[in-house]
Design an enzyme around this catalytic site. Structure first.
Site, PDB file in Angstrom:
ATOM      1  N   ARG A  73      27.553  20.441 -21.350  1.00  0.00           N
ATOM      2  CA  ARG A  73      26.954  21.712 -21.794  1.00  0.00           C
ATOM      3  C   ARG A  73      27.944  22.865 -21.656  1.00  0.00           C
ATOM      4  NH1 ARG A  73      21.343  22.200 -18.756  1.00  0.00           N
ATOM      5  NH2 ARG A  73      21.291  24.200 -19.840  1.00  0.00           N
ATOM      6  N   GLN A 104      16.406  33.509 -19.056  1.00  0.00           N
ATOM      7  CA  GLN A 104      16.213  32.177 -18.482  1.00  0.00           C
ATOM      8  C   GLN A 104      17.447  31.323 -18.790  1.00  0.00           C
ATOM      9  OE1 GLN A 104      11.869  30.759 -19.235  1.00  0.00           O
ATOM     10  NE2 GLN A 104      12.347  32.227 -20.861  1.00  0.00           N
ATOM     11  N   ASN A 105      18.308  31.845 -19.662  1.00  0.00           N
ATOM     12  CA  ASN A 105      19.465  31.073 -20.109  1.00  0.00           C
ATOM     13  C   ASN A 105      20.557  31.072 -19.048  1.00  0.00           C
ATOM     14  OD1 ASN A 105      18.001  30.807 -22.450  1.00  0.00           O
ATOM     15  ND2 ASN A 105      19.107  32.413 -23.539  1.00  0.00           N
ATOM     16  N   HIS A 122      17.618  31.802 -13.803  1.00  0.00           N
ATOM     17  CA  HIS A 122      17.837  30.378 -13.562  1.00  0.00           C
ATOM     18  C   HIS A 122      19.292  30.039 -13.299  1.00  0.00           C
ATOM     19  CE1 HIS A 122      13.860  29.592 -15.891  1.00  0.00           C
ATOM     20  NE2 HIS A 122      13.648  30.038 -14.665  1.00  0.00           N
ATOM     21  N   CYS A 130      28.156  24.429  -3.370  1.00  0.00           N
ATOM     22  CA  CYS A 130      28.132  23.255  -2.492  1.00  0.00           C
ATOM     23  C   CYS A 130      26.686  22.821  -2.281  1.00  0.00           C
ATOM     24  CB  CYS A 130      28.765  23.602  -1.135  1.00  0.00           C
ATOM     25  SG  CYS A 130      28.534  22.312   0.107  1.00  0.00           S
ATOM     26  N   SER A 192       9.737  29.408 -25.180  1.00  0.00           N
ATOM     27  CA  SER A 192       8.483  28.682 -25.425  1.00  0.00           C
ATOM     28  C   SER A 192       7.397  29.120 -24.451  1.00  0.00           C
ATOM     29  CB  SER A 192       8.726  27.171 -25.276  1.00  0.00           C
ATOM     30  OG  SER A 192       9.283  26.907 -23.988  1.00  0.00           O
ATOM     31  N   ASN A 216       9.659  34.951 -32.124  1.00  0.00           N
ATOM     32  CA  ASN A 216       9.810  33.499 -32.076  1.00  0.00           C
ATOM     33  C   ASN A 216       9.284  32.943 -33.402  1.00  0.00           C
ATOM     34  OD1 ASN A 216       9.626  30.714 -31.549  1.00  0.00           O
ATOM     35  ND2 ASN A 216       9.234  31.084 -29.371  1.00  0.00           N
ATOM     36  N   GLN A 218       8.116  30.184 -33.915  1.00  0.00           N
ATOM     37  CA  GLN A 218       6.955  29.327 -33.618  1.00  0.00           C
ATOM     38  C   GLN A 218       5.979  30.045 -32.678  1.00  0.00           C
ATOM     39  OE1 GLN A 218       6.706  26.353 -35.069  1.00  0.00           O
ATOM     40  NE2 GLN A 218       8.717  26.639 -36.004  1.00  0.00           N
TER      41      GLN A 218
HETATM   42  C1  BV8 Z   1       9.421  26.587  -9.149  1.00  0.00           C
HETATM   43  C2  BV8 Z   1      17.985  25.997 -15.598  1.00  0.00           C
HETATM   44  C3  BV8 Z   1       8.537  26.499  -6.958  1.00  0.00           C
HETATM   45  C4  BV8 Z   1      18.522  24.598 -15.490  1.00  0.00           C
HETATM   46  C5  BV8 Z   1      15.599  25.784 -16.085  1.00  0.00           C
HETATM   47  C6  BV8 Z   1       5.888  20.501 -10.279  1.00  0.00           C
HETATM   48  C7  BV8 Z   1       6.785  20.634  -9.219  1.00  0.00           C
HETATM   49  C8  BV8 Z   1       7.490  21.811  -9.001  1.00  0.00           C
HETATM   50  C9  BV8 Z   1       7.337  22.863  -9.880  1.00  0.00           C
HETATM   51  C10 BV8 Z   1       6.472  22.698 -10.937  1.00  0.00           C
HETATM   52  C11 BV8 Z   1       5.730  21.554 -11.150  1.00  0.00           C
HETATM   53  N1  BV8 Z   1       4.954  21.716 -12.272  1.00  0.00           N
HETATM   54  C12 BV8 Z   1       5.194  22.936 -12.774  1.00  0.00           C
HETATM   55  C13 BV8 Z   1       6.103  23.523 -11.991  1.00  0.00           C
HETATM   56  C14 BV8 Z   1       6.664  24.777 -12.150  1.00  0.00           C
HETATM   57  C15 BV8 Z   1       7.906  24.549 -13.003  1.00  0.00           C
HETATM   58  C16 BV8 Z   1       7.460  24.675 -14.444  1.00  0.00           C
HETATM   59  O1  BV8 Z   1       7.154  25.759 -14.879  1.00  0.00           O
HETATM   60  N2  BV8 Z   1       7.421  23.522 -15.153  1.00  0.00           N
HETATM   61  C17 BV8 Z   1       6.979  23.561 -16.537  1.00  0.00           C
HETATM   62  C18 BV8 Z   1       7.731  22.480 -17.336  1.00  0.00           C
HETATM   63  C19 BV8 Z   1       5.476  23.338 -16.592  1.00  0.00           C
HETATM   64  N3  BV8 Z   1       8.830  25.583 -12.624  1.00  0.00           N
HETATM   65  C20 BV8 Z   1       9.766  25.317 -11.716  1.00  0.00           C
HETATM   66  O2  BV8 Z   1       9.966  24.234 -11.246  1.00  0.00           O
HETATM   67  C21 BV8 Z   1      10.548  26.536 -11.281  1.00  0.00           C
HETATM   68  N4  BV8 Z   1      10.556  26.557  -9.846  1.00  0.00           N
HETATM   69  O3  BV8 Z   1       8.311  26.638  -9.616  1.00  0.00           O
HETATM   70  O4  BV8 Z   1       9.671  26.505  -7.812  1.00  0.00           O
HETATM   71  C22 BV8 Z   1       9.077  26.712  -5.631  1.00  0.00           C
HETATM   72  C23 BV8 Z   1       8.830  27.930  -5.000  1.00  0.00           C
HETATM   73  C24 BV8 Z   1       9.309  28.116  -3.726  1.00  0.00           C
HETATM   74  C25 BV8 Z   1      10.059  27.095  -3.087  1.00  0.00           C
HETATM   75  C26 BV8 Z   1      10.339  25.907  -3.770  1.00  0.00           C
HETATM   76  C27 BV8 Z   1       9.846  25.706  -5.044  1.00  0.00           C
HETATM   77  C28 BV8 Z   1      11.980  26.444 -11.748  1.00  0.00           C
HETATM   78  C29 BV8 Z   1      12.019  26.526 -13.263  1.00  0.00           C
HETATM   79  C30 BV8 Z   1      13.464  26.665 -13.733  1.00  0.00           C
HETATM   80  C31 BV8 Z   1      13.973  25.369 -14.282  1.00  0.00           C
HETATM   81  N5  BV8 Z   1      15.325  25.561 -14.827  1.00  0.00           N
HETATM   82  N6  BV8 Z   1      16.852  26.024 -16.529  1.00  0.00           N
HETATM   83  C32 BV8 Z   1      19.206  24.170 -16.764  1.00  0.00           C
HETATM   84  O5  BV8 Z   1      19.342  24.977 -17.709  1.00  0.00           O
HETATM   85  O6  BV8 Z   1      19.633  22.991 -16.800  1.00  0.00           O
HETATM   86  S1  BV8 Z   1      14.324  25.810 -17.172  1.00  0.00           S
HETATM   87  C33 BV8 Z   1      14.876  25.853 -18.781  1.00  0.00           C
HETATM   88  O7  BV8 Z   1      13.800  25.507 -19.639  1.00  0.00           O
HETATM   89  C34 BV8 Z   1      15.222  27.227 -19.282  1.00  0.00           C
HETATM   90  O8  BV8 Z   1      15.933  27.968 -18.327  1.00  0.00           O
HETATM   91  C35 BV8 Z   1      13.918  27.854 -19.649  1.00  0.00           C
HETATM   92  O9  BV8 Z   1      13.363  28.576 -18.585  1.00  0.00           O
HETATM   93  C36 BV8 Z   1      13.018  26.658 -19.814  1.00  0.00           C
HETATM   94  C37 BV8 Z   1      12.300  26.671 -21.146  1.00  0.00           C
HETATM   95  O10 BV8 Z   1      13.235  26.799 -22.114  1.00  0.00           O
HETATM   96  P1  BV8 Z   1      13.196  28.029 -23.164  1.00  0.00           P
HETATM   97  O11 BV8 Z   1      14.245  28.948 -22.751  1.00  0.00           O
HETATM   98  O12 BV8 Z   1      11.846  28.582 -23.397  1.00  0.00           O
HETATM   99  O13 BV8 Z   1      13.613  27.206 -24.363  1.00  0.00           O
HETATM  100  P2  BV8 Z   1      12.731  26.140 -25.115  1.00  0.00           P
HETATM  101  O14 BV8 Z   1      13.683  25.161 -25.676  1.00  0.00           O
HETATM  102  O15 BV8 Z   1      11.597  25.682 -24.277  1.00  0.00           O
HETATM  103  O16 BV8 Z   1      12.103  27.008 -26.279  1.00  0.00           O
HETATM  104  C38 BV8 Z   1      12.966  27.660 -27.173  1.00  0.00           C
HETATM  105  C39 BV8 Z   1      12.078  28.576 -27.973  1.00  0.00           C
HETATM  106  O17 BV8 Z   1      12.916  29.319 -28.852  1.00  0.00           O
HETATM  107  C40 BV8 Z   1      11.080  27.834 -28.835  1.00  0.00           C
HETATM  108  O18 BV8 Z   1       9.806  28.418 -28.673  1.00  0.00           O
HETATM  109  C41 BV8 Z   1      11.604  28.039 -30.257  1.00  0.00           C
HETATM  110  O19 BV8 Z   1      10.544  28.163 -31.194  1.00  0.00           O
HETATM  111  C42 BV8 Z   1      12.326  29.336 -30.133  1.00  0.00           C
HETATM  112  N7  BV8 Z   1      13.429  29.539 -31.075  1.00  0.00           N
HETATM  113  C43 BV8 Z   1      14.224  28.596 -31.648  1.00  0.00           C
HETATM  114  N8  BV8 Z   1      15.131  29.211 -32.428  1.00  0.00           N
HETATM  115  C44 BV8 Z   1      14.921  30.552 -32.325  1.00  0.00           C
HETATM  116  C45 BV8 Z   1      13.834  30.759 -31.455  1.00  0.00           C
HETATM  117  N9  BV8 Z   1      13.374  31.975 -31.147  1.00  0.00           N
HETATM  118  C46 BV8 Z   1      13.990  33.036 -31.707  1.00  0.00           C
HETATM  119  N10 BV8 Z   1      15.046  32.919 -32.547  1.00  0.00           N
HETATM  120  C47 BV8 Z   1      15.524  31.708 -32.885  1.00  0.00           C
HETATM  121  N11 BV8 Z   1      16.567  31.597 -33.728  1.00  0.00           N
END
Ligand code: BV8
Length: 256
Positions: A73, A104-105, A122, A130, A192, A216, A218
């Protein structure tokens, strides 16, 4: 690029806003060629989903695979450029009295475009830390081992990003929440709206009476709550928004 229909009420809301917050997701980098999380992973990564790879468990189970995914990446992002959507936000930042950009990026494209003080909820793909000490490491010996080892304690190095199940950086999140609580206008762009706690921010803004705009192509879970939905690509509509709001002065005020 055709003239997109931007409601006059939205133009006036943007003109009137003194405190603006923008939250971006992978969609704003899509037009730079960076695949979003919703896009099917390409090539080697087709068989994995980000949720499978961006976790502490995945790294513990297969540190080389996860390290290699982030290295892939980084290489991909290095070969991309900020797009008109990123640059329009730099322009907006100059024109709004109090402007906060939350992303979030992890791709650094907002900073490369010239945005200042970006709140990276994020983490960042180009920062390494480390695993044991949780301290950023800038240089290390290339021993040929993957992942490389911490020069201080010998533990594995990992990308300084927030994995699923990990807490967000508390100070960054607190600053994002404070700006959201005080803003009059909140733009949710290219996300999303599925991942928490980031996805909570626009709802927090709505709860404080702010105007919330989703950009967005979508619909998302936020769409039906948003004050305005612009179903366009960020790279198309953001430059036009700047022109219409700040350069197209003869726009008539809506009938009161
Ligand atoms: C937390 C970095 C608690 C890494 C990312 C079970 C266990 C633990 C936690 C959870 C659980 N169940 C749920 C959770 C909470 C979880 C969560 O929300 N899960 C979701 C899936 C339900 N969250 C977490 O785990 C967070 N931490 O809760 O910790 C805690 C608290 C205290 C102590 C300990 C623990 C951490 C979340 C962060 C994860 N890391 N990224 C990496 O990049 O590798 S997340 C990653 O995906 C992104 O950063 C972003 O946030 C996320 C979603 O991606 P988007 O940016 O929205 O992109 P996506 O592809 O989804 O959508 C793109 C959109 O763009 C689409 O809608 C599309 O239509 C649109 N688009 C396309 N083209 C265009 C456009 N829009 C405009 N113009 C265009 N041209």
């Amino acid at each position: 690029m055709s003239n997109l229909a931007i409601p006059a009420a939205l133009i006036h809301a943007i003109r009137a806003a003194r405190r603006v917050v923008v939250l971006t997701g992978a969609g704003i980098s899509a037009e730079s060629g960076v695949p979003t999380f919703r896009d099917a992973q390409t090539g080697l990564w087709a068989q994995y989903s980000p949720e499978e790879l961006a976790t502490p468990d995945a790294f513990q189970r297969n540190p080389k695979l996860v390290w290699d995914w982030y290295a892939w990446r980084r290489e991909l992002v290095r070969n991309t450029e900020p797009n008109p959507g990123h640059r329009a936000l730099v322009d907006m930042e100059q024109r709004v009295p109090t402007f906060t950009l939350i992303t979030q990026n992890v791709d650094s494209l907002h900073r490369r475009a010239g945005s200042r003080g970006v709140l990276e909820l994020h983490g960042n793909l180009f920062r390494t830390k480390c695993l044991a000490e949780d301290i950023v490491v800038k240089t290390w010996e290339d021993s040929g081992e993957t992942p490389p080892r911490c020069p201080r304690c010998g533990a594995w190095l990992r990308p300084d990003v927030v994995w699923f199940g990990e807490a967000l950086p508390a100070a960054v999140l607190a600053e994002a929440e404070a700006a959201t609580a005080q803003c009059e206008l909140f733009l949710s762009i290219g996300t999303s709206a599925l991942v928490y706690p980031a996805a909570e921010l626009p709802f927090m803004a709505l709860g404080r009476g702010a105007t919330v705009v989703e950009i967005n192509p979508q619909p998302t879970p936020l769409s039906r709550h948003a004050s305005f939905n612009l179903r366009n690509a960020a790279g198309d509509v953001l430059p036009q928004l700047i022109t219409t709001v700040w350069e197209d002065k003869e726009l008539r005020r809506p009938r009161d």
